[in-house]
Design a protein around this motif. Sequence first.
Motif: not given
Length: 296
Positions: A56-65, A74-76
């Motif tokens: 369920g994770f999204s690249n946008d959530d990682i990018s926000n972190i 960064g590059q996700i």
Amino acid sequence: MNIIKNKMIYFIISIAVILIGIGFMAFNYSNGNGLFNFDIQFIGGTSITANNLGEGFSNDDISNIISEVINEEGQIQRVGDTSVNIKTKSLDDTQITDIKNKIREKYGIEDNTIEVTTISATISGEMQEKAFLAVAVSCIAMLIYVSLRFRDFKIGASCIIALLHDALIVLACYAIFRIPLNNSFIAAILTVLGYSINASIVIFDRLRENKRRLGSRDSENVMNISIKQSMRRSLYTSLTTFFTILALYIFGVQSVKEFALPIVVGIICGTYSSVFLAGSLWYIFDSFKKGPKRSR
């Protein structure tokens, strides 16, 4: 089909494609994105791989972190269904710890599921030098080999110019599609050069045979005959390899796609340069050596 007679058309097509690639490089650079999408192996930086995040994770959530910690996205890159790879500028220990803690808290994973790799600018500079050196040494070695094999420096020079054409087209592919320039670039470019030189050697082998058998004919006719006789073999071989690599690109994961796409482009331009450029270049060199024909 008289390839030698229409050589300027093929030269113009190649120059146009190379100029398009240079145009994309200039456009990317003017927008502050760099000539190429350099990976951390070439410019240095930090790579963080987090596993078992759940589907369920999204690249946008990682990018926000990442943005919360270093004010950059960064590059996700998603890896499979439950993992992600994050590439950023070089981070200090405090920033790395903050990112790891935020990811652990959000997704409830263990600390040992997060891997961190940092590459210094010195090591990345060495990678760039070795990449250039690998291409240069391979081209010089192939020039010597082909020249000695056919006992004709003109053939060696023609093959090397065709190889440089292929390398520039592959670089244009990296610039246009913003493929990360990393360790796989060296493998991709050397694979393309090796494939292309093999196709050119097939044509020049046929040229050598025809010069013995049709020695009374002029260079243009002998070269055209040689290309036509070997064209079917070159095309069939290229198509076989092309479909194999294309399947890797279609069904492979992202890292495989980034390796396969330049090779797909390289197979196309390598076949094109072997059939339409290498022989024409040899003819130009051969005509230059003989000088203009004198009327009797």
